[in-house]
Structures are given as structure tokens and as C-alpha cells.
Design a protein around this motif. Sequence first.
Motif, PDB file in Angstrom:
ATOM      1  N   LEU A  78       0.826  -1.202   0.000  1.00 31.14           N
ATOM      2  CA  LEU A  78       0.000   0.000   0.000  1.00 31.14           C
ATOM      3  C   LEU A  78       0.871   1.266   0.000  1.00 31.14           C
ATOM      4  CD1 LEU A  78      -3.059  -0.727   2.330  1.00 31.14           C
ATOM      5  CD2 LEU A  78      -3.129   0.159   0.004  1.00 31.14           C
ATOM      6  N   GLN A  79       1.911   1.271   0.784  1.00 30.22           N
ATOM      7  CA  GLN A  79       2.776   2.446   0.818  1.00 30.22           C
ATOM      8  C   GLN A  79       3.409   2.699  -0.550  1.00 30.22           C
ATOM      9  OE1 GLN A  79       5.527   1.864   4.063  1.00 30.22           O
ATOM     10  NE2 GLN A  79       3.967   2.200   5.631  1.00 30.22           N
ATOM     11  N   ASN A  80       3.896   1.641  -1.185  1.00 34.53           N
ATOM     12  CA  ASN A  80       4.498   1.792  -2.515  1.00 34.53           C
ATOM     13  C   ASN A  80       3.464   2.228  -3.550  1.00 34.53           C
ATOM     14  OD1 ASN A  80       6.941   1.004  -1.457  1.00 34.53           O
ATOM     15  ND2 ASN A  80       6.810  -1.101  -2.188  1.00 34.53           N
ATOM     16  N   LEU A  81       2.249   1.716  -3.410  1.00 36.94           N
ATOM     17  CA  LEU A  81       1.186   2.071  -4.349  1.00 36.94           C
ATOM     18  C   LEU A  81       0.931   3.570  -4.321  1.00 36.94           C
ATOM     19  CD1 LEU A  81      -0.933   0.779  -6.301  1.00 36.94           C
ATOM     20  CD2 LEU A  81      -2.526   0.804  -4.368  1.00 36.94           C
ATOM     21  N   SER A  82       0.976   4.167  -3.132  1.00 36.16           N
ATOM     22  CA  SER A  82       0.732   5.603  -3.004  1.00 36.16           C
ATOM     23  C   SER A  82       1.916   6.429  -3.483  1.00 36.16           C
ATOM     24  CB  SER A  82       0.420   5.947  -1.547  1.00 36.16           C
ATOM     25  OG  SER A  82       0.284   7.341  -1.382  1.00 36.16           O
ATOM     26  N   THR A  83       3.109   6.128  -2.943  1.00 30.47           N
ATOM     27  CA  THR A  83       4.258   7.002  -3.170  1.00 30.47           C
ATOM     28  C   THR A  83       4.893   6.828  -4.545  1.00 30.47           C
ATOM     29  OG1 THR A  83       5.754   5.389  -2.142  1.00 30.47           O
ATOM     30  CG2 THR A  83       4.774   7.060  -0.708  1.00 30.47           C
ATOM     31  N   GLU A  84       4.699   5.661  -5.145  1.00 29.38           N
ATOM     32  CA  GLU A  84       5.323   5.406  -6.436  1.00 29.38           C
ATOM     33  C   GLU A  84       4.315   5.404  -7.588  1.00 29.38           C
ATOM     34  OE1 GLU A  84       7.672   1.866  -6.211  1.00 29.38           O
ATOM     35  OE2 GLU A  84       8.738   2.512  -4.399  1.00 29.38           O
ATOM     36  N   VAL A  85       3.218   4.678  -7.422  1.00 31.87           N
ATOM     37  CA  VAL A  85       2.296   4.487  -8.544  1.00 31.87           C
ATOM     38  C   VAL A  85       1.289   5.632  -8.640  1.00 31.87           C
ATOM     39  CG1 VAL A  85       0.672   2.935  -9.661  1.00 31.87           C
ATOM     40  CG2 VAL A  85       2.568   1.991  -8.318  1.00 31.87           C
ATOM     41  N   ILE A  86       0.524   5.865  -7.568  1.00 27.30           N
ATOM     42  CA  ILE A  86      -0.489   6.925  -7.611  1.00 27.30           C
ATOM     43  C   ILE A  86       0.163   8.285  -7.812  1.00 27.30           C
ATOM     44  CG2 ILE A  86      -2.283   8.119  -6.293  1.00 27.30           C
ATOM     45  CD1 ILE A  86      -3.007   5.466  -5.002  1.00 27.30           C
ATOM     46  N   ALA A  87       1.270   8.527  -7.123  1.00 27.94           N
ATOM     47  CA  ALA A  87       1.966   9.812  -7.292  1.00 27.94           C
ATOM     48  C   ALA A  87       2.414  10.013  -8.733  1.00 27.94           C
ATOM     49  CB  ALA A  87       3.173   9.874  -6.350  1.00 27.94           C
ATOM     50  N   ASP A  88       2.912   8.958  -9.361  1.00 23.39           N
ATOM     51  CA  ASP A  88       3.351   9.050 -10.755  1.00 23.39           C
ATOM     52  C   ASP A  88       2.173   9.309 -11.691  1.00 23.39           C
ATOM     53  OD1 ASP A  88       5.355   8.697 -12.908  1.00 23.39           O
ATOM     54  OD2 ASP A  88       4.147   6.932 -13.396  1.00 23.39           O
ATOM     55  N   ILE A  89       1.069   8.621 -11.456  1.00 20.58           N
ATOM     56  CA  ILE A  89      -0.124   8.822 -12.284  1.00 20.58           C
ATOM     57  C   ILE A  89      -0.619  10.262 -12.159  1.00 20.58           C
ATOM     58  CG2 ILE A  89      -2.577   8.237 -12.479  1.00 20.58           C
ATOM     59  CD1 ILE A  89      -1.812   5.349 -11.868  1.00 20.58           C
ATOM     60  N   GLU A  90      -0.624  10.789 -10.937  1.00 22.83           N
ATOM     61  CA  GLU A  90      -1.127  12.149 -10.748  1.00 22.83           C
ATOM     62  C   GLU A  90      -0.205  13.183 -11.373  1.00 22.83           C
ATOM     63  OE1 GLU A  90      -3.921  11.599  -6.800  1.00 22.83           O
ATOM     64  OE2 GLU A  90      -1.848  12.248  -6.510  1.00 22.83           O
ATOM     65  N   GLU A  91       1.085  12.910 -11.400  1.00 24.53           N
ATOM     66  CA  GLU A  91       2.004  13.813 -12.102  1.00 24.53           C
ATOM     67  C   GLU A  91       1.734  13.785 -13.605  1.00 24.53           C
ATOM     68  OE1 GLU A  91       4.093  15.990 -11.101  1.00 24.53           O
ATOM     69  OE2 GLU A  91       4.128  15.579  -8.950  1.00 24.53           O
ATOM     70  N   LYS A  92       1.497  12.595 -14.150  1.00 27.17           N
ATOM     71  CA  LYS A  92       1.174  12.479 -15.579  1.00 27.17           C
ATOM     72  C   LYS A  92      -0.155  13.163 -15.889  1.00 27.17           C
ATOM     73  CE  LYS A  92       3.609   8.203 -16.872  1.00 27.17           C
ATOM     74  NZ  LYS A  92       4.484   7.998 -15.718  1.00 27.17           N
ATOM     75  N   GLU A  93      -1.113  13.012 -15.001  1.00 25.60           N
ATOM     76  CA  GLU A  93      -2.411  13.653 -15.192  1.00 25.60           C
ATOM     77  C   GLU A  93      -2.276  15.169 -15.141  1.00 25.60           C
ATOM     78  OE1 GLU A  93      -6.917  12.815 -13.616  1.00 25.60           O
ATOM     79  OE2 GLU A  93      -5.306  12.768 -12.143  1.00 25.60           O
ATOM     80  N   GLN A  94      -1.416  15.653 -14.238  1.00 24.37           N
ATOM     81  CA  GLN A  94      -1.177  17.082 -14.140  1.00 24.37           C
ATOM     82  C   GLN A  94      -0.559  17.606 -15.437  1.00 24.37           C
ATOM     83  OE1 GLN A  94      -1.965  19.274 -11.751  1.00 24.37           O
ATOM     84  NE2 GLN A  94      -1.089  20.897 -13.009  1.00 24.37           N
ATOM     85  N   TRP A  95       0.395  16.847 -15.990  1.00 22.22           N
ATOM     86  CA  TRP A  95       1.023  17.252 -17.243  1.00 22.22           C
ATOM     87  C   TRP A  95      -0.007  17.343 -18.365  1.00 22.22           C
ATOM     88  CZ3 TRP A  95       1.078  14.720 -21.932  1.00 22.22           C
ATOM     89  CH2 TRP A  95       1.883  15.312 -22.934  1.00 22.22           C
ATOM     90  N   LEU A  96      -0.862  16.326 -18.462  1.00 26.86           N
ATOM     91  CA  LEU A  96      -1.856  16.315 -19.538  1.00 26.86           C
ATOM     92  C   LEU A  96      -2.819  17.491 -19.395  1.00 26.86           C
ATOM     93  CD1 LEU A  96      -3.007  14.822 -22.007  1.00 26.86           C
ATOM     94  CD2 LEU A  96      -4.435  13.491 -20.440  1.00 26.86           C
ATOM     95  N   ALA A  97      -3.275  17.737 -18.175  1.00 29.77           N
ATOM     96  CA  ALA A  97      -4.229  18.828 -17.957  1.00 29.77           C
ATOM     97  C   ALA A  97      -3.613  20.193 -18.218  1.00 29.77           C
ATOM     98  CB  ALA A  97      -4.764  18.768 -16.533  1.00 29.77           C
ATOM     99  N   SER A  98      -2.282  20.287 -18.137  1.00 32.56           N
ATOM    100  CA  SER A  98      -1.611  21.574 -18.327  1.00 32.56           C
ATOM    101  C   SER A  98      -1.331  21.897 -19.794  1.00 32.56           C
ATOM    102  CB  SER A  98      -0.283  21.589 -17.557  1.00 32.56           C
ATOM    103  OG  SER A  98       0.650  20.689 -18.148  1.00 32.56           O
ATOM    104  N   GLN A  99      -1.612  20.957 -20.688  1.00 35.22           N
ATOM    105  CA  GLN A  99      -1.339  21.205 -22.100  1.00 35.22           C
ATOM    106  C   GLN A  99      -2.269  22.303 -22.632  1.00 35.22           C
ATOM    107  OE1 GLN A  99       1.432  19.695 -23.601  1.00 35.22           O
ATOM    108  NE2 GLN A  99       1.546  19.319 -21.391  1.00 35.22           N
ATOM    109  N   PRO A 100      -1.743  23.228 -23.427  1.00 31.85           N
ATOM    110  CA  PRO A 100      -2.559  24.360 -23.910  1.00 31.85           C
ATOM    111  C   PRO A 100      -3.823  23.918 -24.646  1.00 31.85           C
ATOM    112  CG  PRO A 100      -0.233  24.728 -24.382  1.00 31.85           C
ATOM    113  CD  PRO A 100      -0.344  23.314 -23.881  1.00 31.85           C
ATOM    114  N   GLU A 101      -3.737  22.768 -25.320  1.00 29.40           N
ATOM    115  CA  GLU A 101      -4.891  22.322 -26.105  1.00 29.40           C
ATOM    116  C   GLU A 101      -6.085  21.904 -25.237  1.00 29.40           C
ATOM    117  OE1 GLU A 101      -1.840  21.168 -26.184  1.00 29.40           O
ATOM    118  OE2 GLU A 101      -1.141  20.671 -28.213  1.00 29.40           O
ATOM    119  N   ILE A 102      -5.829  21.646 -23.965  1.00 29.59           N
ATOM    120  CA  ILE A 102      -6.911  21.172 -23.094  1.00 29.59           C
ATOM    121  C   ILE A 102      -7.872  22.314 -22.765  1.00 29.59           C
ATOM    122  CG2 ILE A 102      -7.457  20.137 -20.863  1.00 29.59           C
ATOM    123  CD1 ILE A 102      -6.109  18.217 -22.771  1.00 29.59           C
TER     124      ILE A 102
END
Length: 270
Positions: free
Chosen positions: A195-219
Amino acid sequence: MDDRPWSNRDMETLAERIRNGSEVGAESPSYDDVLIWYDGLTAEVWELVNRISWDGVIHSVPDIVPRTKTHDTLREKLQRMSTTGLHRIVDISGVRIDAEMTLSQQDSVAAAVVSVFGNDNCTVKDLRDGAHSGYRGVHVHVKVRRALAEVQIRTSAQSMWANAYERLADIVGRDIRYDQDPPEDHPAAAIVQQLQNLSTEVIADIEEKEQWLASQPEIHGLSWATNIDLLPEDLVPAADSLLALKASILTALVDIEGDLHSLKRGMVAE
């Protein structure tokens, strides 16, 4: 409602009695009276948060839940914080805001909460570094009515993770919430680490990718997860991949919930 009617000294006396499990004397307020007052504070903070307009802040409707600490969890916290007075406990009254949102939107939600209570009355705690046994979220500590309350702000994934970890803590002991992992031979050790790894490694990485996608000018503020066909063609693969990753998190959490049920049954049988 009225401001907190008890002095800091009154609250310190009651804290020591709760900590030790001793009877409350006439010189300190009763726990029932204090709890009733904090229930009222929780309701007031919840009502104020519910008045916030989320238009332009997040695309989804947040789940806003009030909660006041129980006597048992409060005693546990006071015993762990052996010199802290009751008036300094920030989360006796609390409100949780859970929503499907990006990391920057999470910051915007925190800013909206601060705008309600005022900068001078709020302290924002960013707990998204994973240093708290894997827990991630943003908290706003609010001074109101001569007391403190806490508003927790979590993305949907952070919330689902926290709920699973809380259930695990109820089974194996709440020490795992405070960086005290069970020994390696404990039947829950693998689940705690997973569970700890799921949060700090997987979910955190997904949310960073989601943040990048949402920040694209085309969005341009588009809620892309529900309008993926409207995305520019060059962003569709990234969006598809992200949705698949988020679905995998849901599957992993469901599987872990099954492991928790099995673990609980096994520990009860012993």
C-alpha cells in the motif's frame, strides 16, 4: 454558535484526564460537553465549506464529509502526543473534501477553503511527499471559534488509498499510520509495504502524468477524462494510457481489500 467556552487551562486538564482514563472532576469540563461543542464546530465548518462555488476550480462535484474524533481515537492521539493540550489538537473537528481532480486543482481547492476562513486563520499543510507512511493529501488547519479544525483535501485516488490504509490500521494496529511498520514476519507486513508503494510510487506518478496532460494548452480547462474524443489527436495516446493506469489502481485497491478481509479472518481465527 458561541466561541469555545473553556480556557486553554481547562482543555489541558481535560486532556490529561482523557490521556490517563481518570474521572473528570468538577474543575474541568466534561468530555461529553466538549464533544457536543466540537460536533457543532464540525457542522459549522462543513456548512461553510459547502457554500464554496467549485465552478472554475474543479470539474467534478466533490464529496464533502464532516467528522468529529471519537473518544477512543482522541485518547490514542493524546497518549501519543503526551504533552499536547486538547486545545492544540487540530483535527478534533474535521471535514474531508474528496474529488476527481489534478494536483493543481487540489491546490486551488485549498485556496478556496482559505478564502472562506481568511489567510490569518489558516495554515496549509502539503502532505503529498509520501513521508507520512504513504499518506498523501493537502490539509488546511483553520482557527475558528477560539478552536482549531482541519479540512482534508484529497484526490479520488488519494482518498481510496487512505480508506484502505485506515482499514488495514484497524486490523493490525494504528501504529502503521505513524511510520511504525510491523516486523517482516508479521502477516500484514507485505500489505503495508504494498500500500505504501502504491501511493508514493504508482499513484503519485499517475497524478504527475495527469497534471502534465491537464496543463497542455490544447486542453483549455476541458474535463478530458469524460471527453477524450474531443482531445487533439496527438494527446489521445497519453490520455488512453493514463486512463488505463488509473483503472489498474482501482483493480489493485480492490484486490488489496480482498487481502484485508482474508487477513482479518485469519487473525480472528488465531
